[in-house]
Design an enzyme around this catalytic site. Structure first.
Site, PDB file in Angstrom:
ATOM      1  N   ASP D  16       0.764  -1.414   0.025  1.00  0.00           N
ATOM      2  CA  ASP D  16      -0.073  -0.028   0.102  1.00  0.00           C
ATOM      3  C   ASP D  16       0.726   1.439  -0.020  1.00  0.00           C
ATOM      4  O   ASP D  16       0.659   2.221  -0.749  1.00  0.00           O
ATOM      5  CB  ASP D  16      -1.107   0.192   1.189  1.00  0.00           C
ATOM      6  CG  ASP D  16      -2.117  -1.204   1.003  1.00  0.00           C
ATOM      7  OD1 ASP D  16      -1.804  -2.112   0.207  1.00  0.00           O
ATOM      8  OD2 ASP D  16      -3.121  -0.845   1.617  1.00  0.00           O
ATOM      9  N   ARG D  98       1.273   6.879  17.029  1.00  0.00           N
ATOM     10  CA  ARG D  98       1.021   7.564  15.666  1.00  0.00           C
ATOM     11  C   ARG D  98       1.737   8.874  16.313  1.00  0.00           C
ATOM     12  O   ARG D  98       2.081   9.478  14.995  1.00  0.00           O
ATOM     13  CB  ARG D  98      -0.605   7.576  15.525  1.00  0.00           C
ATOM     14  CG  ARG D  98      -1.197   6.395  15.074  1.00  0.00           C
ATOM     15  CD  ARG D  98      -0.293   5.751  14.193  1.00  0.00           C
ATOM     16  NE  ARG D  98      -1.330   4.855  13.465  1.00  0.00           N
ATOM     17  CZ  ARG D  98      -0.748   3.600  12.995  1.00  0.00           C
ATOM     18  NH1 ARG D  98       0.755   3.342  12.708  1.00  0.00           N
ATOM     19  NH2 ARG D  98      -1.630   2.591  12.452  1.00  0.00           N
ATOM     20  N   ASP D 127      -6.587   6.535  12.936  1.00  0.00           N
ATOM     21  CA  ASP D 127      -5.290   6.868  12.601  1.00  0.00           C
ATOM     22  C   ASP D 127      -4.804   7.972  11.842  1.00  0.00           C
ATOM     23  O   ASP D 127      -4.060   8.864  12.021  1.00  0.00           O
ATOM     24  CB  ASP D 127      -4.558   5.571  12.042  1.00  0.00           C
ATOM     25  CG  ASP D 127      -4.405   4.552  13.105  1.00  0.00           C
ATOM     26  OD1 ASP D 127      -4.133   4.834  14.116  1.00  0.00           O
ATOM     27  OD2 ASP D 127      -4.428   3.401  12.614  1.00  0.00           O
ATOM     28  N   SER D 181      -6.914  -6.648   8.355  1.00  0.00           N
ATOM     29  CA  SER D 181      -5.995  -6.080   8.530  1.00  0.00           C
ATOM     30  C   SER D 181      -5.278  -5.659   9.731  1.00  0.00           C
ATOM     31  O   SER D 181      -6.193  -5.994  10.872  1.00  0.00           O
ATOM     32  CB  SER D 181      -6.177  -4.654   7.989  1.00  0.00           C
ATOM     33  OG  SER D 181      -6.976  -3.948   8.954  1.00  0.00           O
TER      34      SER D 181
END
Lengths: 405, 405, 405, 405
Positions: D16, D98, D127, D181
């Site tokens: 990705d 993050r 996110d 995922s």
């Protein structure tokens, strides 16, 4: 949005919402239903009807309603039961009106088979959020149209040009720039923008419209009483009144004595600070009176819990979350405490001050027997205090033994 | 308590603590050390020294100290950084002084090898708790003697008789009953008891001693500025001042304009309600000024968190838990936010009102560019509001879909 | 206390409360009414009746009642609706039983014209506080007698000697010191004292009585379902059950799988830390199941508000303030949120673990359409996120411009 | 955005973000700088470098950094000091990573004269919010590019076709749909989507990658110790370790014993519910150990305040507001309490359970002298309890007198 055919517009009758009404029709091809609420903003509603008719809105799609009692009873009073003030001071006069307007917009949409509502709030302010969160909470499938976020009529000149091109009357005093913008209802009048944008500059006196300058208020104080039952005001000076009548009476008293002016820089939900000027004459008196009656009728545990929950509650109302589970939960907690919040408060009004000077209640928790410096006939054993202090101190002593050696 | 030999007494020089001093010696066989603090209560301290000497206290055991700067800098200012008000209004003038007095009592006990401290607070009030929790937190092994909880001199007559029997001068004005009792320091004067015990009766004007009646205040408003640096006041009208000097200057301004009177029924930590009258002239101005400067220098997240933590903080200070981990934790959170709380606030003082009318700061977060109704040159994209509202509404929509069908 | 003639004693039938019953009669000259509650502690109540008779208590003054359904329905379940855990872990098994016992003690006092109640809790623990605050909240004029705070039978030897001198049977296993003390009811069994007093030493396995050691639990997991309606459990494995029956069923499952053991050092209300061991087999399963059903039926706003209020609520229950306005206010807020908390939770029980593995509800707010990584058919417009983030960021940007710029 | 020339991409080396890198170059005409952080996700970083090179990124624009120590020391540990769990359970493993990634993205942008950053998070999740709020808080002028919100490569097929058309290698196992995922770092691995989307269905065992199934864990329990200093872990089983080493050691222990699995339906900041599966093996052990050491070293006032502040703190971290004044204020409050949070905790690990079984500390506040049922040599006077209860009851009595007649 392509399926939308009919929209209910929050219509004040003023230039801006008249332009919006026409714009929705012309540019969006929608049938417009107008809704004009009397929330005690102090304007006649007749002209709104005339103007709607003049734009060709059919009679059955012109809704003009007096919501004053519902506004005070179901919105202002519950909020006042919580002693809500946003950021320490603001009595939330604009915030509390929006959910009611949205509620009626959605209801009228259902009644008229409209699929959308529209409002005249800008994309920078809180009101768009309040209108829309309320509407979505009441009808998740409703479409909301906010022309100010979409169109290109963002300058005064463009707006007026468009209005004239579309046969909308532009009043003379709307041709120039207004030196500030206002919102008004029974609870307050707010002003912001332009001449108020520098937070260092004092608000010019001409901005105020709902209160006399304290300097021009009567030189003699006036004493009044407000009666409460189960947390809500029911009488002024001994005269029983409906919620809206009561607030109107306090507004008149507050106006006369210059009460409830507030100059505030506040934090908007959308992220920037703004400077506003608020006049909440009756609301300020009412808020102080309510605290006054709570002082003698509310238990400490209840009172302190309310004080701790209040800032969150005020933030929710400010942010437009009136119709949210968490506001309702806080309201349930608050309302549980108000059963015995009944009695009479005496206030002194004088040149901007509304001071509680006396309170009495058949449900008073104040006990002269307990508090007196005189002989209390055994109501209180001072020796109990020693144990109370010793055990409250125990953890601090253990801490000190550890930390101070 | 049998091992106690020497005790440090919080000594005002007044009749009650003089009796206590003698009683500790006569009835308890203790050596008495007197400690008299100048917290700006407005009384000369010379007489306290004279009276201590007259009772035979040796010079080295007479402690008289000017704590005004420490009081304002380390106690009043930190509390003001939190915008602390107990039960919505009370600026905690008495509460905040007790920990400092206890701190010095304990320190002097250590210096003089005393094993105990004593105070003249009664068994019904908050002050005993505040003195004692502070003392225990600073020295877990200290003994605290609270004669009012122990002796039988509980009537005025008995006290005076005992005083005369033990050669303690009884001033003429102390022979009769005082119509109310007071506590005073730089921050405030409080009054309670007797004529104030009926919460329906207005406080008589003669009770007030620190402020003129607003009705007698000047007919013209006065404008002042207060400068802040990192959350604390540093100047009045542009003149740099130490903390205590600054508070004194604001006190004088407040006194003149009748600012800071408060009539309150409050909830004591020991469980009953009491009615108090407070005068906090400079404190009220300072508190409003501090909120004013925070309005433009504090981020919303910080401001709202402070507002939510404040009631708890105020309760802790009121309850005597200044020296507790949780008060210190809240202070740490608060102080973290004050780094940029610097700038100038302009206030209008007029007949009891202290209104913020302007504020400016080199660290201002207020952005005219963002808030303006005028062209904002791209500072803010109104279209962002739509997504903001949509996602804030999402959970409400899902809820409505479920609950409204 | 001189006017007290009759006292209602919380009577377990054990040695200690038998001595108290006799002591109240002999040393205090009181008529004793005994009250023995079946809260599911797992002891037969017949012997309590026999022993009361043997002490000469008249039949009409021996009260033995099965309160299990009331206990679970009106005390345990409301507390579980709040997900209450004290200090992060403790499910409040002892705390929640005391108010109910006090309520019946006071009611029986009224029925039998008694003027006092008595309990067997010591002066160091929380239970005295819980018993007494509850009693005073329900009858402000009741007298509470707490022999353990008053008498001199504080050593085991003295107590047994007194018992024998007064013809009270001392069971063999009570002659020596018990290695720990316990409290038990339907919700939990707690143990503390003696062998548990060193918080570094692991709790010996013989202390546990309500659960198997996880190491001895079945090697295969067991799956169960719990159904909820409006926030309360109504069925296990699809079988409808009354509150107490349901908790009993979960207790049996929890016991078998070694679920709900907790070793905790906690902070008592009276100021010291204590180390306790708790077994709450069914309660632990129930608590997890309740959170599980809330996960899909509660809105975020409601869920987060509950989480923020919970620690305060748990503290109130722990401190004995069940019958207080603030606990009731928090309960009102909580209960307002539970209307749609209905559905089924699936749990896996295995060697001490009770894990939620599935939940479903006719009122689920979980929307696969919104959350899916797959095509969501327009349920969610990802572009909304940009505006959402931009406006949430605005204040942070303004802050950064000021502070980093 | 037209002026943007260079962008720093959070680059994992996976398909990705490789597509994103190319897309930014091809479709947006930007120079791409890649940043790959080793947060202990358990993947080799060498391939990321290779792939970046293969796409033609110049060596000086390929940033690969081991941030594990910074991650644990400056992000995980501070959060653990607060005992943060979102919605009662979630240890915030993704949320906490993050802000650190954003911090480095912004710093690298400054180092490389880039004007933008980019990330591969979708428009539906949290996110994106966390990345962007952090970035804006650290550089208000940065541009953030979120291709998933903008492009049309929203189906797997389209993405793979585009990749192949642009010479990006598509690994075989990425050709089909992944059944869920994941996100991974030192603290946890999370999984969501597809097979997990029905919250009634149990998570299939193949989803777990970081822990053995408890059923397959050793049949014998393992005892370990964790040492803390000033609130942070410093040793496992007596062996001193750096923060990241310590967390890795606990991860290994947790993996072996099947600890830290969590199946949760949670509320996203963007408004919908999602179902996630988390594995936090070392984090779960650490969190329990930290609470264990706090039990004996933290005063009640500090502990309860922390518990009340925690849900807000967890919400802030979850919502991406790590770099916000309010998170920092709460951290300051928390950290103030951790000075003496030092000592050793003993835990039993067994088939999914991590149970604290012992704790000791040179700074312990636990006092056997106070708590013991044995003779306490005067440490505690049980008679103090009476006064303590009486005054705590006073307000409740006054209330009962009023309300119950």
């Amino acid at each position: 949005m392509s399926d939308i055919k009919r929209v209910v517009l929050a219509y004040s009758g003023g230039l801006d919402t008249s332009v919006i009404a026409k714009w929705l029709e012309v540019e969006r091809g929608l049938e417009v239903v107008t809704f004009t609420a009397d929330l005690g903003q102090g304007e006649e509603l007749g002209p709104a009807r005339e103007k709607a008719r003049a734009m060709g809105i059919p009679e059955k799609h012109i809704f003009i309603e007096d919501l004053r009692e519902e506004f005070v009873r179901d919105f202002v009073f519950p909020m006042m039961r919580m002693n809500a003030r946003y950021e320490g001071d603001y009595l939330l006069g604009t915030s509390i009106a929006r959910p009611l307007i949205s509620k009626r917009l959605v209801e009228i949409a259902h009644e008229t088979n409209a699929d959308a509502i529209a409002h005249g709030a800008t994309g920078k302010g809180n009101d768009q959020v309040r209108f829309e969160l309320s509407a979505y909470a009441l009808d998740p499938d409703i479409t909301v149209i906010a022309p100010w976020r979409e169109w290109d009529l963002t300058s005064r000149t463009a707006l007026i040009a468009w209005a004239e091109a579309h046969q909308i009357q532009v009043p003379k005093d709307k041709r120039g720039e207004s030196p500030f913008s206002t919102d008004a209802n029974m609870l307050h009048t707010s002003s912001e923008g332009k001449v108020l944008e520098d937070p260092w500059e004092e608000t010019p006196d001409y901005v105020y419209s709902r209160t006399v300058n304290p300097e021009d208020a009567p030189d003699a104080p006036e004493y009044i009483t407000v009666d409460f039952e189960r947390g809500d005001g029911v009488a002024v000076n001994g005269e029983a009144m409906s919620p809206a009548t009561l607030l109107a009476a306090l507004n008149e008293l507050g106006r006369k004595h210059g009460i409830g002016r507030l100059d505030l820089v506040e934090n908007r939900f959308v992220g920037m600070k703004s400077r506003g000027m608020y006049e909440t004459p009756g609301g300020e008196i009412y808020a102080r009176a309510h605290r006054g009656i709570e002082q003698i009728t509310l238990d400490r545990g209840a009172a302190h819990l309310k004080d701790e929950l209040m800032p969150r509650y005020a933030e929710l109302v400010y942010n437009g979350l009136w119709f949210s589970p968490e506001r309702e939960m806080l309201q349930a907690a608050c309302d549980h405490s108000q059963d015995k919040v009944s009695g009479t408060v005496r206030l002194k009004l004088y040149k901007g001050l509304a001071s509680v000077v006396g309170r009495k209640s058949p449900h008073s928790l104040y006990s002269e027997a307990h508090v007196t410096f005189e002989d209390d006939a055994g109501a209180y054993d001072q020796k109990d205090a020693e144990g109370f202090i010793k055990l409250n101190a125990l953890r601090l002593k253990l801490l000190a033994k550890r930390d101070l050696g």
